[in-house]
Design a protein around this motif. Structure first.
Motif, PDB file in Angstrom:
ATOM      1  N   SER A 107       0.848  -1.192   0.000  1.00 32.79           N
ATOM      2  CA  SER A 107       0.000   0.000   0.000  1.00 32.79           C
ATOM      3  C   SER A 107       0.888   1.248   0.000  1.00 32.79           C
ATOM      4  O   SER A 107       2.032   1.214   0.465  1.00 32.79           O
ATOM      5  CB  SER A 107      -0.920   0.009   1.221  1.00 32.79           C
ATOM      6  N   PRO A 108       0.401   2.375  -0.541  1.00 32.43           N
ATOM      7  CA  PRO A 108       1.244   3.572  -0.685  1.00 32.43           C
ATOM      8  C   PRO A 108       1.896   4.039   0.607  1.00 32.43           C
ATOM      9  O   PRO A 108       3.093   4.350   0.635  1.00 32.43           O
ATOM     10  CB  PRO A 108       0.264   4.628  -1.233  1.00 32.43           C
ATOM     11  N   LEU A 135       8.605   2.356   4.348  1.00 26.52           N
ATOM     12  CA  LEU A 135       9.796   1.567   4.021  1.00 26.52           C
ATOM     13  C   LEU A 135      10.900   2.452   3.456  1.00 26.52           C
ATOM     14  O   LEU A 135      12.088   2.292   3.804  1.00 26.52           O
ATOM     15  CB  LEU A 135       9.432   0.472   3.015  1.00 26.52           C
ATOM     16  N   LEU A 136      10.527   3.398   2.598  1.00 23.83           N
ATOM     17  CA  LEU A 136      11.526   4.312   2.028  1.00 23.83           C
ATOM     18  C   LEU A 136      12.164   5.183   3.102  1.00 23.83           C
ATOM     19  O   LEU A 136      13.279   5.672   2.933  1.00 23.83           O
ATOM     20  CB  LEU A 136      10.874   5.207   0.969  1.00 23.83           C
ATOM     21  N   ALA A 137      11.477   5.379   4.217  1.00 26.66           N
ATOM     22  CA  ALA A 137      12.008   6.213   5.295  1.00 26.66           C
ATOM     23  C   ALA A 137      13.135   5.520   6.051  1.00 26.66           C
ATOM     24  O   ALA A 137      13.975   6.182   6.656  1.00 26.66           O
ATOM     25  CB  ALA A 137      10.894   6.597   6.267  1.00 26.66           C
ATOM     26  N   GLY A 171       2.354  12.452   5.607  1.00 32.12           N
ATOM     27  CA  GLY A 171       1.101  12.233   4.903  1.00 32.12           C
ATOM     28  C   GLY A 171       0.188  11.261   5.624  1.00 32.12           C
ATOM     29  O   GLY A 171      -1.034  11.341   5.508  1.00 32.12           O
ATOM     30  N   ARG A 172       0.766  10.325   6.394  1.00 38.14           N
ATOM     31  CA  ARG A 172      -0.038   9.370   7.141  1.00 38.14           C
ATOM     32  C   ARG A 172      -0.834  10.058   8.235  1.00 38.14           C
ATOM     33  O   ARG A 172      -1.908   9.598   8.626  1.00 38.14           O
ATOM     34  CB  ARG A 172       0.873   8.296   7.748  1.00 38.14           C
ATOM     35  N   ASP A 176      -4.285   1.634   2.721  1.00 40.55           N
ATOM     36  CA  ASP A 176      -4.740   0.717   1.698  1.00 40.55           C
ATOM     37  C   ASP A 176      -5.281   1.420   0.459  1.00 40.55           C
ATOM     38  O   ASP A 176      -5.631   0.777  -0.511  1.00 40.55           O
ATOM     39  CB  ASP A 176      -5.839  -0.217   2.243  1.00 40.55           C
ATOM     40  N   ASP A 177      -5.428   2.749   0.513  1.00 37.21           N
ATOM     41  CA  ASP A 177      -5.993   3.476  -0.625  1.00 37.21           C
ATOM     42  C   ASP A 177      -5.003   3.510  -1.772  1.00 37.21           C
ATOM     43  O   ASP A 177      -3.822   3.529  -1.554  1.00 37.21           O
ATOM     44  CB  ASP A 177      -6.353   4.919  -0.205  1.00 37.21           C
TER      45      ASP A 177
END
Length: 265
Positions: A98-99, A105-107, A139-140, A264-265
């Protein structure tokens, strides 16, 4: 015991309804930690400060990565508490793709890359700069950012068409300007890729002044491209505006709460 712990972590990390009052403090702590990480990356570029407080920066980085890694692992572990994810390995894989989970993960992944792969100094510096991606984790915790990305997804086809049209206009403008100006200014318009720099600057109405036409046809083309650029860049803004209106109408028509989970969007 395990089920109770998993449910508690789910309420702290993923529950959008805020049923656990402690979740607000967890969110606040993570937001402050993200902002401090971004500030640390910026301040660390100051050589005198970086050298003086090198050990402090390193300790803070280890602390931050540990927290973000535990957070990422905990989100993967508790995702089965959400019905839309489903259980088992497949549900966790869907959640991991999910985005928002990809952003998480990139963090943390830039920290581990040097330990897994041999890298040179230049690449290591680039990896360290990638820590700025942690700002995307905000953003979360921002409803406004999530609404924006929802609108982008709603209008992705129209935005893609607008982007394709802009790319076509860029190629045509740079190609024509190359043929009009190549002989008069071979150093500036030596090739179509060189002319693309002028086209981008003109289409965005920035106009640095380092490259400009001197022939009559070149100036006429530049005038047309400048006018078209205003409309082309206004087009995505109009699409997004319509998307926000459509999103507002969708929210008004919702009668039942969604059972989807964060990320999940």
């Amino acid at each position: 015991m395990e089920t109770s712990l998993k449910h508690t972590l789910y309420l702290l990390l993923e529950d959008q309804e805020g049923r656990d009052p402690r979740a607000r403090w967890v969110r606040a702590f993570l937001v402050v930690l993200i902002l401090l990480n971004v500030l640390a990356v910026i301040v660390e570029t100051m050589e005198d400060v970086s050298q003086t407080y090198r050990h402090l920066f390193r300790s803070f980085e280890y602390f931050s990565v540990a927290i973000f890694t535990v957070e990422y692992a905990a989100r993967l572990w508790v995702c089965s508490q959400c019905q839309s994810n489903g259980g088992g390995l497949g549900g966790r894989i869907r959640h991991a793709l999910s985005p928002l989970m990809i952003v998480d993960l990139l963090a943390i992944i830039p920290f581990y890359i040097p330990f897994l792969l041999p890298v040179d100094l230049i690449f290591l510096r680039a990896i360290r700069l990638m820590r700025l991606l942690r700002v995307l984790k905000l953003g979360r915790y921002s409803d406004a950012v999530q609404v924006f990305f929802t609108v982008v997804r709603l209008k992705k086809e129209q935005l893609a068409v607008a982007g394709f049209g802009l790319a076509i206009l860029l190629i045509i403008a740079s190609s024509l300007m190359y043929y009009f100006e190549h002989e008069a200014q071979p150093a500036i318009f030596g090739s179509i890729p060189h002319a693309m720099w002028w086209a981008i600057i003109t289409l965005t109405t920035v106009g640095y002044g380092d490259a400009y036409p001197v022939t009559g046809m070149g100036r006429f083309l530049a005038s047309v491209i400048a006018l078209l650029g205003i409309g082309m860049f206004a087009l995505p803004a109009g699409i997004l505006s319509a998307g926000f209106v459509e999103y507002g109408h969708m929210k008004e028509k919702e009668d039942e709460p969604s059972d989807s989970c964060p990320g999940d969007d």
